[in-house]
Design an enzyme around this catalytic site. Structure first.
Site, PDB file in Angstrom:
ATOM      1  N   GLY A  69       0.818  -1.208   0.000  1.00 46.94           N
ATOM      2  CA  GLY A  69       0.000   0.000   0.000  1.00 46.94           C
ATOM      3  C   GLY A  69       0.847   1.251   0.000  1.00 46.94           C
ATOM      4  O   GLY A  69       0.502   2.261  -0.630  1.00 46.94           O
ATOM      5  N   THR A  70       1.958   1.211   0.725  1.00 49.79           N
ATOM      6  CA  THR A  70       2.872   2.361   0.751  1.00 49.79           C
ATOM      7  C   THR A  70       3.412   2.644  -0.644  1.00 49.79           C
ATOM      8  O   THR A  70       3.484   3.797  -1.082  1.00 49.79           O
ATOM      9  CB  THR A  70       4.026   2.094   1.726  1.00 49.79           C
ATOM     10  OG1 THR A  70       3.509   1.990   3.053  1.00 49.79           O
ATOM     11  CG2 THR A  70       5.056   3.210   1.676  1.00 49.79           C
ATOM     12  N   GLN A 177      -8.053   1.836   4.989  1.00 49.79           N
ATOM     13  CA  GLN A 177      -8.869   1.409   6.118  1.00 49.79           C
ATOM     14  C   GLN A 177     -10.333   1.188   5.755  1.00 49.79           C
ATOM     15  O   GLN A 177     -11.007   0.371   6.379  1.00 49.79           O
ATOM     16  CB  GLN A 177      -8.774   2.442   7.253  1.00 49.79           C
ATOM     17  CG  GLN A 177      -7.400   2.552   7.883  1.00 49.79           C
ATOM     18  CD  GLN A 177      -6.981   1.272   8.593  1.00 49.79           C
ATOM     19  OE1 GLN A 177      -7.800   0.464   9.012  1.00 49.79           O
ATOM     20  NE2 GLN A 177      -5.675   1.089   8.743  1.00 49.79           N
ATOM     21  N   SER A 194      -4.243  -1.257   0.653  1.00 51.90           N
ATOM     22  CA  SER A 194      -3.279  -2.283   1.045  1.00 51.90           C
ATOM     23  C   SER A 194      -4.007  -3.527   1.529  1.00 51.90           C
ATOM     24  O   SER A 194      -4.868  -3.451   2.413  1.00 51.90           O
ATOM     25  CB  SER A 194      -2.377  -1.732   2.159  1.00 51.90           C
ATOM     26  OG  SER A 194      -1.366  -2.652   2.494  1.00 51.90           O
ATOM     27  N   ALA A 195      -3.647  -4.688   0.990  1.00 56.55           N
ATOM     28  CA  ALA A 195      -4.399  -5.918   1.243  1.00 56.55           C
ATOM     29  C   ALA A 195      -4.315  -6.394   2.679  1.00 56.55           C
ATOM     30  O   ALA A 195      -5.263  -6.997   3.186  1.00 56.55           O
ATOM     31  CB  ALA A 195      -3.915  -7.019   0.304  1.00 56.55           C
ATOM     32  N   HIS A 196      -3.196  -6.165   3.354  1.00 57.31           N
ATOM     33  CA  HIS A 196      -3.085  -6.713   4.706  1.00 57.31           C
ATOM     34  C   HIS A 196      -3.988  -5.982   5.700  1.00 57.31           C
ATOM     35  O   HIS A 196      -4.144  -6.433   6.832  1.00 57.31           O
ATOM     36  CB  HIS A 196      -1.632  -6.699   5.191  1.00 57.31           C
ATOM     37  CG  HIS A 196      -1.102  -5.349   5.539  1.00 57.31           C
ATOM     38  ND1 HIS A 196      -0.537  -4.500   4.618  1.00 57.31           N
ATOM     39  CD2 HIS A 196      -1.038  -4.700   6.721  1.00 57.31           C
ATOM     40  CE1 HIS A 196      -0.149  -3.397   5.215  1.00 57.31           C
ATOM     41  NE2 HIS A 196      -0.441  -3.484   6.487  1.00 57.31           N
ATOM     42  N   CYS A 322       4.971   7.493  24.585  1.00 59.96           N
ATOM     43  CA  CYS A 322       5.788   6.563  25.353  1.00 59.96           C
ATOM     44  C   CYS A 322       5.746   5.150  24.772  1.00 59.96           C
ATOM     45  O   CYS A 322       6.369   4.244  25.312  1.00 59.96           O
ATOM     46  CB  CYS A 322       5.360   6.556  26.814  1.00 59.96           C
ATOM     47  SG  CYS A 322       3.610   6.730  27.088  1.00 59.96           S
TER      48      CYS A 322
END
Length: 494
Positions: A69-70, A177, A194-196, A322
Protein backbone atom coordinates in the site's frame (compact mmCIF):
# COMPACT_ATOMS: atom_id res chain seq x y z
CA UNK A 1 -5.24 -14.37 22.85
CA UNK A 2 -7.62 -11.71 21.48
CA UNK A 3 -6.15 -9.81 18.55
CA UNK A 4 -7.61 -6.29 18.43
CA UNK A 5 -5.24 -4.55 16.00
CA UNK A 6 -6.80 -5.13 12.59
CA UNK A 7 -6.08 -1.52 11.59
CA UNK A 8 -2.37 -2.41 11.56
CA UNK A 9 -2.73 -5.80 9.93
CA UNK A 10 -5.80 -8.02 9.85
CA UNK A 11 -5.44 -11.79 10.30
CA UNK A 12 -5.47 -13.74 7.07
CA UNK A 13 -9.10 -14.21 6.03
CA UNK A 14 -10.16 -17.88 5.63
CA UNK A 15 -11.14 -17.20 2.01
CA UNK A 16 -7.74 -15.64 1.37
CA UNK A 17 -6.01 -18.70 2.81
CA UNK A 18 -7.95 -21.04 0.52
CA UNK A 19 -7.31 -18.88 -2.54
CA UNK A 20 -3.62 -18.54 -1.71
CA UNK A 21 -3.08 -22.29 -1.38
CA UNK A 22 -4.99 -23.03 -4.56
CA UNK A 23 -3.20 -20.41 -6.64
CA UNK A 24 0.23 -21.58 -5.46
CA UNK A 25 -0.37 -24.62 -7.64
CA UNK A 26 -1.99 -22.77 -10.54
CA UNK A 27 -0.52 -19.26 -10.59
CA UNK A 28 3.23 -19.67 -10.36
CA UNK A 29 4.07 -19.17 -14.05
CA UNK A 30 4.82 -15.96 -15.92
CA UNK A 31 1.46 -14.44 -16.99
CA UNK A 32 3.15 -12.75 -19.93
CA UNK A 33 3.94 -16.11 -21.59
CA UNK A 34 1.69 -17.76 -24.14
CA UNK A 35 2.10 -21.39 -23.12
CA UNK A 36 -0.50 -23.20 -21.01
CA UNK A 37 0.96 -22.40 -17.58
CA UNK A 38 1.38 -18.75 -18.50
CA UNK A 39 -2.18 -18.51 -19.81
CA UNK A 40 -3.48 -20.11 -16.63
CA UNK A 41 -1.58 -17.56 -14.52
CA UNK A 42 -2.89 -14.73 -16.71
CA UNK A 43 -6.48 -15.89 -16.20
CA UNK A 44 -6.01 -15.85 -12.42
CA UNK A 45 -4.43 -12.38 -12.53
CA UNK A 46 -7.17 -10.97 -14.77
CA UNK A 47 -9.91 -12.43 -12.57
CA UNK A 48 -8.30 -10.93 -9.47
CA UNK A 49 -8.05 -7.55 -11.17
CA UNK A 50 -11.72 -7.63 -12.16
CA UNK A 51 -12.79 -8.54 -8.63
CA UNK A 52 -10.64 -5.82 -7.06
CA UNK A 53 -11.81 -3.21 -9.60
CA UNK A 54 -15.43 -4.05 -8.87
CA UNK A 55 -14.79 -3.54 -5.14
CA UNK A 56 -13.01 -0.24 -5.78
CA UNK A 57 -15.58 1.03 -8.26
CA UNK A 58 -13.31 1.46 -11.27
CA UNK A 59 -12.55 -0.29 -14.54
CA UNK A 60 -10.14 -3.25 -14.49
CA UNK A 61 -7.74 -1.44 -16.85
CA UNK A 62 -7.60 1.47 -14.36
CA UNK A 63 -6.22 -0.72 -11.56
CA UNK A 64 -2.75 -2.15 -11.01
CA UNK A 65 -1.30 -4.25 -8.21
CA UNK A 66 1.77 -3.00 -6.31
CA UNK A 67 4.14 -4.61 -3.78
CA UNK A 68 2.49 -2.70 -0.89
CA UNK A 69 0.00 0.00 0.00
CA UNK A 70 2.87 2.36 0.75
CA UNK A 71 4.29 1.75 -2.71
CA UNK A 72 0.85 2.49 -4.18
CA UNK A 73 0.67 5.82 -2.33
CA UNK A 74 4.19 6.83 -3.34
CA UNK A 75 3.63 5.85 -6.98
CA UNK A 76 0.29 7.65 -7.04
CA UNK A 77 1.63 10.87 -5.55
CA UNK A 78 4.76 11.05 -7.70
CA UNK A 79 2.98 9.99 -10.90
CA UNK A 80 0.22 12.56 -10.49
CA UNK A 81 2.55 15.40 -9.51
CA UNK A 82 4.84 14.75 -12.47
CA UNK A 83 2.09 15.68 -14.94
CA UNK A 84 1.13 18.87 -13.12
CA UNK A 85 4.40 20.78 -13.06
CA UNK A 86 3.23 23.38 -15.55
CA UNK A 87 0.18 24.06 -13.41
CA UNK A 88 1.96 24.27 -10.09
CA UNK A 89 3.88 22.32 -7.50
CA UNK A 90 1.70 22.70 -4.43
CA UNK A 91 0.55 19.52 -2.71
CA UNK A 92 -2.32 19.67 -0.22
CA UNK A 93 -2.95 16.99 2.39
CA UNK A 94 -4.74 16.72 5.70
CA UNK A 95 -2.82 16.89 8.98
CA UNK A 96 -3.87 13.33 9.85
CA UNK A 97 -2.75 11.44 6.74
CA UNK A 98 -0.89 8.16 7.01
CA UNK A 99 2.89 8.45 7.20
CA UNK A 100 3.12 7.09 3.63
CA UNK A 101 1.52 10.29 2.36
CA UNK A 102 3.59 12.48 4.66
CA UNK A 103 6.83 10.84 3.52
CA UNK A 104 5.85 11.32 -0.13
CA UNK A 105 5.10 14.98 0.64
CA UNK A 106 8.55 15.38 2.22
CA UNK A 107 10.22 14.02 -0.91
CA UNK A 108 8.16 16.41 -3.04
CA UNK A 109 9.16 19.33 -0.85
CA UNK A 110 12.84 18.34 -0.92
CA UNK A 111 12.66 18.36 -4.72
CA UNK A 112 11.50 21.98 -4.75
CA UNK A 113 7.76 21.57 -4.42
CA UNK A 114 5.58 23.09 -1.76
CA UNK A 115 2.84 21.66 0.40
CA UNK A 116 -0.02 22.83 2.54
CA UNK A 117 -1.46 21.02 5.54
CA UNK A 118 -5.22 21.03 6.06
CA UNK A 119 -6.29 21.31 9.70
CA UNK A 120 -8.83 18.98 11.29
CA UNK A 121 -11.31 19.49 14.10
CA UNK A 122 -11.17 17.76 17.47
CA UNK A 123 -12.75 14.63 15.96
CA UNK A 124 -10.06 14.41 13.28
CA UNK A 125 -12.32 15.48 10.43
CA UNK A 126 -11.46 17.93 7.65
CA UNK A 127 -14.01 20.57 6.70
CA UNK A 128 -14.75 20.28 2.99
CA UNK A 129 -15.18 24.05 2.74
CA UNK A 130 -11.67 24.62 4.06
CA UNK A 131 -10.28 22.28 1.43
CA UNK A 132 -12.12 24.27 -1.23
CA UNK A 133 -10.75 27.52 0.15
CA UNK A 134 -7.21 26.13 0.09
CA UNK A 135 -7.39 25.14 -3.59
CA UNK A 136 -5.45 27.62 -5.68
CA UNK A 137 -4.22 27.99 -9.25
CA UNK A 138 -0.89 26.40 -8.25
CA UNK A 139 -2.42 23.34 -6.53
CA UNK A 140 -1.12 20.22 -8.24
CA UNK A 141 -2.68 17.46 -6.13
CA UNK A 142 -4.84 16.89 -3.05
CA UNK A 143 -4.38 13.82 -0.83
CA UNK A 144 -7.13 12.80 1.55
CA UNK A 145 -7.68 9.52 3.37
CA UNK A 146 -11.18 8.06 3.28
CA UNK A 147 -10.97 7.16 6.98
CA UNK A 148 -8.31 7.69 9.61
CA UNK A 149 -6.15 4.75 10.61
CA UNK A 150 -5.76 5.82 14.27
CA UNK A 151 -9.18 7.09 15.35
CA UNK A 152 -11.51 5.80 12.62
CA UNK A 153 -12.95 9.17 11.58
CA UNK A 154 -14.32 9.19 8.04
CA UNK A 155 -13.51 12.15 5.82
CA UNK A 156 -15.93 14.02 3.50
CA UNK A 157 -14.34 12.55 0.40
CA UNK A 158 -17.36 12.95 -1.85
CA UNK A 159 -17.69 16.68 -1.13
CA UNK A 160 -13.94 17.24 -1.45
CA UNK A 161 -13.84 15.31 -4.72
CA UNK A 162 -16.57 17.55 -6.15
CA UNK A 163 -14.63 20.67 -5.16
CA UNK A 164 -11.42 19.28 -6.65
CA UNK A 165 -13.13 18.38 -9.90
CA UNK A 166 -14.60 21.88 -10.16
CA UNK A 167 -11.12 23.33 -9.63
CA UNK A 168 -9.53 20.88 -12.07
CA UNK A 169 -7.29 19.37 -9.38
CA UNK A 170 -6.83 15.59 -9.06
CA UNK A 171 -7.67 13.96 -5.71
CA UNK A 172 -5.76 10.93 -4.42
CA UNK A 173 -7.63 8.92 -1.77
CA UNK A 174 -5.87 6.61 0.68
CA UNK A 175 -8.61 4.00 1.16
CA UNK A 176 -6.57 1.42 3.08
CA UNK A 177 -8.87 1.41 6.12
CA UNK A 178 -12.28 1.86 4.51
CA UNK A 179 -12.18 -0.25 1.35
CA UNK A 180 -13.35 -3.51 3.01
CA UNK A 181 -16.54 -1.75 4.15
CA UNK A 182 -17.59 -0.19 0.87
CA UNK A 183 -16.46 1.73 -2.22
CA UNK A 184 -15.16 5.26 -1.79
CA UNK A 185 -17.82 7.67 -3.07
CA UNK A 186 -17.22 10.66 -5.28
CA UNK A 187 -15.27 11.62 -8.37
CA UNK A 188 -11.81 10.89 -6.98
CA UNK A 189 -8.94 10.63 -9.46
CA UNK A 190 -6.55 8.16 -7.81
CA UNK A 191 -6.98 5.61 -5.03
CA UNK A 192 -4.51 3.49 -3.07
CA UNK A 193 -5.08 0.60 -0.67
CA UNK A 194 -3.28 -2.28 1.05
CA UNK A 195 -4.40 -5.92 1.24
CA UNK A 196 -3.09 -6.71 4.71
CA UNK A 197 -5.58 -4.21 6.13
CA UNK A 198 -8.53 -6.36 5.05
CA UNK A 199 -7.24 -9.89 5.66
CA UNK A 200 -5.28 -10.40 2.48
CA UNK A 201 -1.63 -11.44 2.58
CA UNK A 202 1.01 -8.76 3.20
CA UNK A 203 2.94 -7.48 0.22
CA UNK A 204 0.00 -6.57 -2.00
CA UNK A 205 -1.25 -3.05 -2.66
CA UNK A 206 -3.42 -1.59 -5.34
CA UNK A 207 -3.43 1.69 -7.21
CA UNK A 208 -6.37 2.89 -9.29
CA UNK A 209 -5.96 5.78 -11.73
CA UNK A 210 -9.24 6.75 -13.37
CA UNK A 211 -9.40 7.45 -17.09
CA UNK A 212 -8.88 11.11 -17.83
CA UNK A 213 -6.39 11.56 -14.99
CA UNK A 214 -2.98 12.51 -16.30
CA UNK A 215 -0.37 10.16 -14.85
CA UNK A 216 3.32 9.59 -15.55
CA UNK A 217 5.02 6.76 -13.61
CA UNK A 218 8.31 7.84 -12.07
CA UNK A 219 11.50 5.83 -11.76
CA UNK A 220 12.44 2.65 -13.61
CA UNK A 221 9.50 0.65 -14.86
CA UNK A 222 8.76 -2.18 -17.22
CA UNK A 223 5.90 -3.53 -19.29
CA UNK A 224 4.12 -5.18 -16.36
CA UNK A 225 1.07 -3.66 -14.68
CA UNK A 226 0.68 -1.05 -17.43
CA UNK A 227 4.13 0.27 -16.60
CA UNK A 228 2.90 1.58 -13.25
CA UNK A 229 4.37 -1.09 -10.98
CA UNK A 230 7.57 -2.82 -12.03
CA UNK A 231 8.44 -6.44 -11.33
CA UNK A 232 7.00 -9.92 -11.53
CA UNK A 233 3.48 -10.07 -10.08
CA UNK A 234 2.96 -12.18 -6.95
CA UNK A 235 -0.09 -13.87 -8.43
CA UNK A 236 -0.96 -16.18 -5.51
CA UNK A 237 -0.91 -13.23 -3.10
CA UNK A 238 -2.86 -11.01 -5.52
CA UNK A 239 -5.53 -13.69 -5.98
CA UNK A 240 -5.82 -14.15 -2.21
CA UNK A 241 -6.07 -10.38 -1.68
CA UNK A 242 -8.86 -10.02 -4.21
CA UNK A 243 -10.72 -13.04 -2.81
CA UNK A 244 -10.66 -11.71 0.75
CA UNK A 245 -11.72 -8.24 -0.36
CA UNK A 246 -14.65 -9.68 -2.30
CA UNK A 247 -15.67 -11.85 0.68
CA UNK A 248 -15.54 -8.96 3.15
CA UNK A 249 -17.37 -6.67 0.76
CA UNK A 250 -20.13 -9.25 0.35
CA UNK A 251 -20.60 -9.27 4.13
CA UNK A 252 -20.50 -5.49 4.25
CA UNK A 253 -23.13 -5.16 1.54
CA UNK A 254 -25.55 -7.36 3.46
CA UNK A 255 -24.69 -5.28 6.52
CA UNK A 256 -24.26 -8.31 8.73
CA UNK A 257 -20.60 -8.15 9.74
CA UNK A 258 -20.21 -4.37 9.60
CA UNK A 259 -23.35 -3.90 11.70
CA UNK A 260 -22.25 -6.55 14.19
CA UNK A 261 -18.80 -5.02 14.66
CA UNK A 262 -20.33 -1.55 14.93
CA UNK A 263 -22.52 -2.76 17.79
CA UNK A 264 -19.46 -4.17 19.57
CA UNK A 265 -17.56 -0.90 19.08
CA UNK A 266 -20.58 1.07 20.30
CA UNK A 267 -20.49 -1.03 23.45
CA UNK A 268 -16.81 -0.19 23.99
CA UNK A 269 -17.40 3.51 23.34
CA UNK A 270 -20.23 3.57 25.85
CA UNK A 271 -18.86 1.28 28.55
CA UNK A 272 -15.19 2.31 28.82
CA UNK A 273 -15.94 5.83 30.19
CA UNK A 274 -18.38 4.25 32.64
CA UNK A 275 -15.92 1.62 33.84
CA UNK A 276 -12.71 3.67 33.88
CA UNK A 277 -12.48 7.17 35.43
CA UNK A 278 -10.93 10.00 33.42
CA UNK A 279 -11.15 8.56 29.92
CA UNK A 280 -11.55 10.47 26.67
CA UNK A 281 -13.00 8.59 23.68
CA UNK A 282 -11.66 10.27 20.56
CA UNK A 283 -12.74 10.38 16.93
CA UNK A 284 -16.04 11.24 15.29
CA UNK A 285 -18.93 9.44 17.06
CA UNK A 286 -20.99 9.21 13.85
CA UNK A 287 -18.75 9.46 10.79
CA UNK A 288 -16.45 6.56 11.63
CA UNK A 289 -15.36 3.07 10.65
CA UNK A 290 -17.48 0.26 12.08
CA UNK A 291 -14.65 -1.74 13.67
CA UNK A 292 -12.38 0.87 15.30
CA UNK A 293 -12.45 2.85 18.54
CA UNK A 294 -9.72 4.86 20.26
CA UNK A 295 -9.63 6.22 23.81
CA UNK A 296 -7.06 7.82 26.09
CA UNK A 297 -6.72 7.34 29.85
CA UNK A 298 -5.46 10.13 32.09
CA UNK A 299 -2.52 9.38 34.40
CA UNK A 300 -1.53 6.22 32.53
CA UNK A 301 1.72 5.29 30.82
CA UNK A 302 0.74 4.01 27.38
CA UNK A 303 3.58 1.50 27.12
CA UNK A 304 2.82 0.01 30.53
CA UNK A 305 -0.88 -0.18 29.66
CA UNK A 306 -0.22 -2.04 26.41
CA UNK A 307 2.14 -4.47 28.16
CA UNK A 308 -0.44 -5.21 30.85
CA UNK A 309 -3.19 -5.73 28.28
CA UNK A 310 -0.87 -8.04 26.36
CA UNK A 311 -0.27 -10.06 29.53
CA UNK A 312 -4.04 -10.24 30.00
CA UNK A 313 -4.43 -11.65 26.48
CA UNK A 314 -5.27 -8.58 24.37
CA UNK A 315 -3.27 -7.20 21.46
CA UNK A 316 -4.01 -3.51 20.97
CA UNK A 317 -2.04 -0.52 19.71
CA UNK A 318 -1.44 3.05 20.84
CA UNK A 319 -0.56 6.54 19.65
CA UNK A 320 1.05 7.56 22.94
CA UNK A 321 4.55 8.98 22.69
CA UNK A 322 5.79 6.56 25.35
CA UNK A 323 5.05 3.65 23.00
CA UNK A 324 7.05 5.15 20.15
CA UNK A 325 10.77 5.25 19.42
CA UNK A 326 10.38 8.90 18.37
CA UNK A 327 9.28 10.00 21.88
CA UNK A 328 6.70 12.31 20.28
CA UNK A 329 2.93 11.86 20.34
CA UNK A 330 1.10 10.62 17.29
CA UNK A 331 0.80 13.35 14.67
CA UNK A 332 -2.88 12.42 14.36
CA UNK A 333 -3.64 12.96 18.06
CA UNK A 334 -1.54 16.13 18.04
CA UNK A 335 -3.46 17.56 15.08
CA UNK A 336 -6.73 16.80 16.86
CA UNK A 337 -5.54 18.42 20.09
CA UNK A 338 -6.65 15.47 22.23
CA UNK A 339 -5.01 13.61 25.08
CA UNK A 340 -2.21 11.28 23.98
CA UNK A 341 -1.21 9.64 27.26
CA UNK A 342 -2.63 6.21 27.96
CA UNK A 343 -3.88 6.00 24.38
CA UNK A 344 -5.46 2.71 23.24
CA UNK A 345 -6.72 1.83 19.76
CA UNK A 346 -9.01 -1.18 19.48
CA UNK A 347 -9.68 -2.36 15.91
CA UNK A 348 -11.73 -5.54 15.68
CA UNK A 349 -10.97 -8.03 12.91
CA UNK A 350 -13.55 -9.96 10.95
CA UNK A 351 -15.24 -12.57 13.14
CA UNK A 352 -14.43 -11.07 16.54
CA UNK A 353 -16.64 -12.77 19.13
CA UNK A 354 -18.84 -10.78 21.47
CA UNK A 355 -17.38 -12.70 24.42
CA UNK A 356 -13.90 -11.34 23.60
CA UNK A 357 -15.16 -7.76 23.82
CA UNK A 358 -16.94 -8.49 27.09
CA UNK A 359 -13.77 -9.95 28.57
CA UNK A 360 -11.83 -6.87 27.45
CA UNK A 361 -14.32 -4.65 29.27
CA UNK A 362 -13.92 -6.79 32.39
CA UNK A 363 -10.12 -6.68 32.33
CA UNK A 364 -9.51 -3.04 31.34
CA UNK A 365 -10.56 -1.30 34.62
CA UNK A 366 -8.21 -3.36 36.77
CA UNK A 367 -5.36 -2.97 34.29
CA UNK A 368 -5.73 0.84 34.27
CA UNK A 369 -6.04 0.89 38.05
CA UNK A 370 -2.86 -1.13 38.53
CA UNK A 371 -0.86 1.09 36.14
CA UNK A 372 -2.07 4.23 37.92
CA UNK A 373 -1.16 2.77 41.31
CA UNK A 374 2.37 2.03 40.12
CA UNK A 375 2.68 5.63 38.97
CA UNK A 376 1.63 6.91 42.40
CA UNK A 377 -1.83 8.15 41.49
CA UNK A 378 -4.05 7.69 44.57
CA UNK A 379 -7.27 5.97 43.51
CA UNK A 380 -9.43 8.48 45.38
CA UNK A 381 -7.65 11.43 43.81
CA UNK A 382 -7.12 10.32 40.20
CA UNK A 383 -8.85 12.96 38.16
CA UNK A 384 -9.92 14.96 41.24
CA UNK A 385 -7.56 17.76 40.17
CA UNK A 386 -6.43 18.61 43.68
CA UNK A 387 -3.25 18.14 45.69
CA UNK A 388 -2.32 14.96 47.49
CA UNK A 389 0.11 14.29 50.26
CA UNK A 390 3.50 13.05 49.15
CA UNK A 391 2.99 14.31 45.59
CA UNK A 392 5.90 13.97 43.21
CA UNK A 393 7.77 17.13 42.29
CA UNK A 394 8.49 20.20 44.36
CA UNK A 395 6.04 23.11 44.47
CA UNK A 396 7.47 26.61 44.32
CA UNK A 397 6.38 30.09 43.30
CA UNK A 398 5.30 30.65 39.71
CA UNK A 399 4.45 33.67 37.56
CA UNK A 400 0.86 34.51 36.70
CA UNK A 401 1.33 34.26 32.93
CA UNK A 402 3.66 32.63 30.44
CA UNK A 403 5.08 36.04 29.56
CA UNK A 404 6.25 36.70 33.12
CA UNK A 405 9.86 36.31 34.24
CA UNK A 406 11.46 32.94 34.85
CA UNK A 407 10.35 31.46 38.17
CA UNK A 408 12.86 31.64 40.97
CA UNK A 409 13.67 27.95 40.71
CA UNK A 410 17.04 26.41 41.44
CA UNK A 411 18.34 23.07 40.17
CA UNK A 412 15.90 20.43 39.03
CA UNK A 413 13.76 19.31 41.92
CA UNK A 414 14.24 22.46 44.03
CA UNK A 415 12.85 25.99 44.11
CA UNK A 416 11.73 28.88 46.29
CA UNK A 417 8.47 30.74 46.97
CA UNK A 418 7.82 33.95 45.09
CA UNK A 419 5.51 36.87 45.79
CA UNK A 420 2.91 35.76 43.25
CA UNK A 421 1.92 32.79 45.37
CA UNK A 422 1.74 30.43 42.39
CA UNK A 423 3.38 27.03 42.22
CA UNK A 424 6.03 25.53 40.00
CA UNK A 425 6.17 21.78 39.38
CA UNK A 426 9.59 20.61 38.20
CA UNK A 427 9.05 17.62 35.90
CA UNK A 428 12.24 17.97 33.90
CA UNK A 429 13.60 14.63 32.78
CA UNK A 430 10.29 12.86 33.36
CA UNK A 431 8.18 11.39 30.59
CA UNK A 432 4.46 11.12 30.09
CA UNK A 433 2.28 10.93 32.07
CA UNK A 434 4.33 12.09 35.08
CA UNK A 435 4.13 15.86 34.31
CA UNK A 436 0.33 15.67 34.19
CA UNK A 437 0.14 13.55 37.33
CA UNK A 438 2.28 16.06 39.22
CA UNK A 439 0.12 18.92 37.95
CA UNK A 440 -3.05 17.16 39.13
CA UNK A 441 -1.56 16.55 42.58
CA UNK A 442 -0.77 20.20 43.29
CA UNK A 443 -3.48 22.17 41.47
CA UNK A 444 -5.54 22.21 44.68
CA UNK A 445 -2.73 23.94 46.60
CA UNK A 446 -3.34 27.23 44.80
CA UNK A 447 -6.49 29.31 45.29
CA UNK A 448 -9.04 29.62 42.53
CA UNK A 449 -7.50 32.03 40.05
CA UNK A 450 -3.98 31.01 41.06
CA UNK A 451 -1.55 29.32 38.70
CA UNK A 452 0.62 26.25 38.48
CA UNK A 453 3.60 26.23 36.12
CA UNK A 454 4.87 22.85 34.96
CA UNK A 455 8.48 22.67 33.79
CA UNK A 456 8.89 19.81 31.32
CA UNK A 457 11.21 18.76 28.52
CA UNK A 458 8.87 16.00 27.30
CA UNK A 459 7.30 16.88 23.96
CA UNK A 460 4.07 15.14 24.98
CA UNK A 461 3.49 17.73 27.72
CA UNK A 462 2.79 20.35 25.04
CA UNK A 463 -0.20 18.27 24.01
CA UNK A 464 -1.31 16.58 27.21
CA UNK A 465 -1.34 19.52 29.62
CA UNK A 466 -3.83 21.55 27.53
CA UNK A 467 -5.86 18.37 27.00
CA UNK A 468 -5.90 17.76 30.77
CA UNK A 469 -7.14 21.32 31.33
CA UNK A 470 -9.96 20.75 28.86
CA UNK A 471 -10.97 17.51 30.57
CA UNK A 472 -10.69 18.86 34.13
CA UNK A 473 -12.26 22.30 33.66
CA UNK A 474 -9.05 24.24 34.27
CA UNK A 475 -7.64 27.09 32.16
CA UNK A 476 -4.56 26.58 30.04
CA UNK A 477 -2.83 29.97 30.05
CA UNK A 478 -0.03 29.14 27.66
CA UNK A 479 3.56 28.11 27.16
CA UNK A 480 6.87 29.93 27.29
CA UNK A 481 10.47 28.98 26.83
CA UNK A 482 12.46 27.85 29.86
CA UNK A 483 16.14 27.21 30.45
CA UNK A 484 15.38 23.56 29.71
CA UNK A 485 12.28 22.43 27.87
CA UNK A 486 9.25 24.66 28.34
CA UNK A 487 7.08 26.16 31.09
CA UNK A 488 3.36 25.37 30.83
CA UNK A 489 1.07 27.65 32.87
CA UNK A 490 -2.34 26.49 34.16
CA UNK A 491 -4.81 28.65 36.08
CA UNK A 492 -7.11 26.97 38.56
CA UNK A 493 -10.79 27.49 37.75
CA UNK A 494 -12.32 24.90 40.06
Amino acid sequence: MSYFDAASAAPLHPVAREALLASLDEGWADPARLYREGRRARLLLDAAREAAAEAVGCRPDELVFTPSGTQAVHAGVSGALATRRRVGRRLLHSAVEHSAVLHAAEVHEAAGGTRGELAVDRTGRVAAGEVGAALGPDTALVCLQSANHEVGTEQPVEEVAALCREAGVPLLVDAAQSLPWGPVPGAWSLLAASAHKWGGPPGVGLLAVRKGTRFAPQGPHDERESGRSAGFENIPAVVAAAASLRALRAGAETGDEAARLRRLVDRIRERVPQLVPDVEVVGDPVHRLPHLVTFSCLYVDGEALLHELDRAGFSVSSGSSCTSSTLTPSHVLRAMGVLSEGNVRVSLPYGTAEAEVERFLEVLPQVVRSVRERLGVPAAEAGAARATAGGAGHATGAPESPEAAEPAAGPAGSGSKTESGGLVVDSLGKRCPIPVIELAKVIGEVPVGGTVTVLSDDEAARQDIPAWCSMRGQEYVGERAAERGAAYVVRRRA
